[in-house]
Design an enzyme around this catalytic site. Structure first.
Site, PDB file in Angstrom:
ATOM      1  N   HIS A  49      29.634  18.389  16.548  1.00 38.70           N
ATOM      2  CA  HIS A  49      29.277  17.660  15.340  1.00 38.70           C
ATOM      3  C   HIS A  49      27.786  17.391  15.268  1.00 38.70           C
ATOM      4  O   HIS A  49      27.204  16.900  16.221  1.00 38.70           O
ATOM      5  CB  HIS A  49      30.059  16.345  15.277  1.00 38.70           C
ATOM      6  CG  HIS A  49      30.195  15.846  13.895  1.00 38.70           C
ATOM      7  ND1 HIS A  49      29.162  15.220  13.247  1.00 38.70           N
ATOM      8  CD2 HIS A  49      31.198  15.932  12.996  1.00 38.70           C
ATOM      9  CE1 HIS A  49      29.547  14.920  12.016  1.00 38.70           C
ATOM     10  NE2 HIS A  49      30.768  15.334  11.840  1.00 38.70           N
ATOM     11  N   PRO A  50      27.176  17.719  14.130  1.00 39.95           N
ATOM     12  CA  PRO A  50      25.711  17.643  14.047  1.00 39.95           C
ATOM     13  C   PRO A  50      25.128  16.259  13.802  1.00 39.95           C
ATOM     14  O   PRO A  50      23.907  16.111  13.775  1.00 39.95           O
ATOM     15  CB  PRO A  50      25.383  18.549  12.847  1.00 39.95           C
ATOM     16  CG  PRO A  50      26.592  18.489  11.999  1.00 39.95           C
ATOM     17  CD  PRO A  50      27.768  18.315  12.919  1.00 39.95           C
ATOM     18  N   CYS A  51      25.975  15.243  13.646  1.00 39.36           N
ATOM     19  CA  CYS A  51      25.390  13.977  13.188  1.00 39.36           C
ATOM     20  C   CYS A  51      24.451  13.316  14.193  1.00 39.36           C
ATOM     21  O   CYS A  51      23.664  12.466  13.820  1.00 39.36           O
ATOM     22  CB  CYS A  51      26.473  13.001  12.733  1.00 39.36           C
ATOM     23  SG  CYS A  51      27.624  12.542  14.021  1.00 39.36           S
ATOM     24  N   ARG A  52      24.528  13.704  15.484  1.00 36.95           N
ATOM     25  CA  ARG A  52      23.628  13.070  16.454  1.00 36.95           C
ATOM     26  C   ARG A  52      22.459  13.974  16.839  1.00 36.95           C
ATOM     27  O   ARG A  52      21.628  13.613  17.651  1.00 36.95           O
ATOM     28  CB  ARG A  52      24.387  12.711  17.742  1.00 36.95           C
ATOM     29  CG  ARG A  52      25.680  11.969  17.549  1.00 36.95           C
ATOM     30  CD  ARG A  52      25.477  10.528  17.116  1.00 36.95           C
ATOM     31  NE  ARG A  52      24.893   9.685  18.128  1.00 36.95           N
ATOM     32  CZ  ARG A  52      25.568   9.006  19.047  1.00 36.95           C
ATOM     33  NH1 ARG A  52      26.879   9.093  19.093  1.00 36.95           N
ATOM     34  NH2 ARG A  52      24.936   8.247  19.913  1.00 36.95           N
ATOM     35  N   THR A  53      22.409  15.164  16.248  1.00 39.44           N
ATOM     36  CA  THR A  53      21.367  16.119  16.654  1.00 39.44           C
ATOM     37  C   THR A  53      19.968  15.552  16.510  1.00 39.44           C
ATOM     38  O   THR A  53      19.133  15.676  17.405  1.00 39.44           O
ATOM     39  CB  THR A  53      21.476  17.422  15.824  1.00 39.44           C
ATOM     40  OG1 THR A  53      22.754  18.000  16.036  1.00 39.44           O
ATOM     41  CG2 THR A  53      20.394  18.404  16.211  1.00 39.44           C
TER      42      THR A  53
END
Lengths: 275, 246
Positions: free
Chosen positions: B186-190
């Protein structure tokens, strides 16, 4: 506006009369009767089909029951799409009730995601809400919410509680007045005639000159083929919650009022039926 | 050694001079990918570009890897010749797992060779303005691995704990361009972990390839190696110019 709140309710309480029939190849101990259910357009199949599973399990042996999945005219139904989207995309111009076939074997894992429990659905739902807010508010509103607020959004959907859901969702629909709208509009355009499952790109609700973008503007940019030019015969219907909004409708308004609970505007482009 | 702005631009075209360079736009994503592809070709690392309409597309890599030791009981007590590299030793943590656990990982008994096919796709997420990694694995019979099997295969010592890695949640997701089930990070913490990386590079006047740096962090978590040789080429300030045929 009182009218606008009515729209929110109409969207939330939309239903599709559905007839569930067991796949004839399933092994049963006696004949399985069809099961009828009114499905909420805005919810997801695994959330509302517990009764369907129980009904068919009654005529099957436990060892013949694997993960349940649904199919319409040979197409496995993607449970992670809202029910209304599945209907509009696959069966919008057919006679009601919507006839869905139920399977308990041969799960098509090249086509469908697994769904072992409602928490998987919750995770998908919250993931969509977060993504929508990333587009609308750079995630500021959703990140400012507490875990219990997120839970309230999910529980509101799961338990069909309009007021509980919107008490929290209204925050996700706000924007600074001076901006005239969200940063970008969360949308997905679905079509059946392509391998690509949907079109999702960046699109602003307001032009650089300050004009409100319309549904027609969005389609012109993202899927011009869907539009009918002057003098042409109409080839496609553009459906949101089963209706065709006027192309002149401002996109910002559509996003605030006709989004699904996941905060996305799901738009289905289907060929006009040839009778 | 500082890199002149023009050189940095030519090398990586990925580091604008302003502070707020955490966001990656699609154009920069494509440029970063092109550079990675160029280097991949030199290293024969197997990346390719799958193009869609216009400039849209994604990086793709498929790789075959032998099954790790302790995956499950070998069929009929025999092993296919050359199946496992000598370096792999039976993992005591896995082989002492419960019968039931091993049963989940057992290949169908007609499986011909203990090799898994891995597929990695690097897509651009316009919602999060970051790259996103999608991946899946198959037995050669075409059966897709479950997430549990994937973890056991990559991290037999860590089991399922990495599923809750704070940097990324792994879950099953529909590939937005192919419509098939994949796993994805999931990209939300990238942005959270890329921020310091980009800042450090900016502070030292070093050019950085966003996609490469990101892939070096997340790739190994899902069994994808990113050899160091990628970086040496892309940071060799004196070697590259826009006219270099490479």
């Amino acid at each position: 506006m009182a009218d606008d709140k009515d729209v929110l309710r109409d969207v939330w309480f939309g239903r599709i009369p559905t007839c569930f029939t067991l796949n004839p190849d399933e092994v049963t101990e006696r004949e399985a009767e069809a099961y009828y259910l009114l499905l909420p357009r805005v919810s997801y199949l695994p959330v509302v089909t517990d009764k369907v599973k129980k009904h068919f399990q009654k005529v099957m042996r436990a060892e013949d029951v694997e993960e349940m999945w649904f199919e319409y005219e040979g197409t496995p139904l993607k449970w992670h799409y809202p029910i209304g989207v599945l209907f509009d995309l696959h069966a919008s111009n057919t006679v009601l009730p919507w006839n869905i076939t139920v399977h308990f074997k041969n799960f098509p894992d090249r086509d469908l995601l697994h769904c072992s429990s409602n928490s998987v659905v919750e995770a998908h739902f919250m993931s969509s809400i977060k993504e929508a807010d990333a587009l609308k508010h750079k995630s500021q509103v959703v990140n400012d919410m507490q875990k219990k607020d997120h839970k309230q959004l999910w529980m509101g959907l799961q338990n069909d509680k309009f007021d509980q859901f919107w008490a929290m969702n209204r925050k996700l629909m706000e924007y600074p007045t001076e901006d005239g709208g969200f940063r970008y509009i969360p949308f997905r355009i679905y079509q059946t005639l392509s391998d690509r499952p949907f079109i999702q790109k960046l699109f602003r609700p307001v032009s650089p000159e300050g004009n409100a973008h319309t549904l027609g503007d969005l389609l012109k940019e993202m899927y011009p083929d869907a539009l009918t030019n002057d003098g042409e015969v109409k080839r496609y219907q553009i459906l949101i919650h089963g209706i065709e909004p006027l192309l002149e409708t401002p996109l910002q308004w559509l996003s605030e009022h006709l989004s699904h609970p996941d905060n996305f505007l799901h738009i289905c482009v289907v060929p006009v039926p040839t009778d | 050694m500082t890199v002149q702005p023009e050189q940095a631009d030519v090398l990586t075209r990925s580091l604008p001079l302003e502070m707020n360079c955490r966001a990656l736009d699609e154009e920069r994503f494509c440029r970063c990918c092109r550079l990675i592809l160029r280097r991949s070709d030199q290293l024969r690392d197997g990346w390719s570009w799958e193009a869609l309409q216009g400039s849209e597309g994604y990086l793709k890599k498929t790789t075959l890897r032998p099954l790790p030791a302790g995956w499950g009981p070998e069929q009929d007590g025999g092993e296919s010749p050359g199946a496992e590299p000598a370096a792999l030793q039976p993992d005591p943590l896995v082989s002492t797992g419960s019968e039931e656990e091993d049963a989940d990982l057992r290949l169908p008994s007609n499986s011909s060779s203990p090799v898994l096919q891995w597929e990695y796709h690097v897509l651009y997420s316009c919602s999060y303005a970051t790259p996103v990694l999608y991946f899946r694995a198959f037995t050669l019979d075409g059966r897709s691995l479950t997430l549990e099997e994937i973890w056991k295969s990559i991290h037999p010592n860590f089991g399922l704990r990495l599923q809750n890695c704070p940097l990324n949640a792994v879950s099953q997701q529909e590939h937005p361009l192919l419509g098939q089930p994949f796993f994805f990070l999931h990209p939300c913490r990238t942005e959270e972990f890329m921020g310091p990386v980009l800042q450090a590079a900016l502070d030292h006047g070093r050019p950085v390839n966003y996609v490469l740096s990101w892939l070096s962090v997340v790739g190994p978590m899902v069994g994808l190696e990113v050899p160091l040789e990628y970086s040496t080429e892309l940071h060799a300030a004196g070697c590259l110019s826009s006219t270099d045929p490479d």
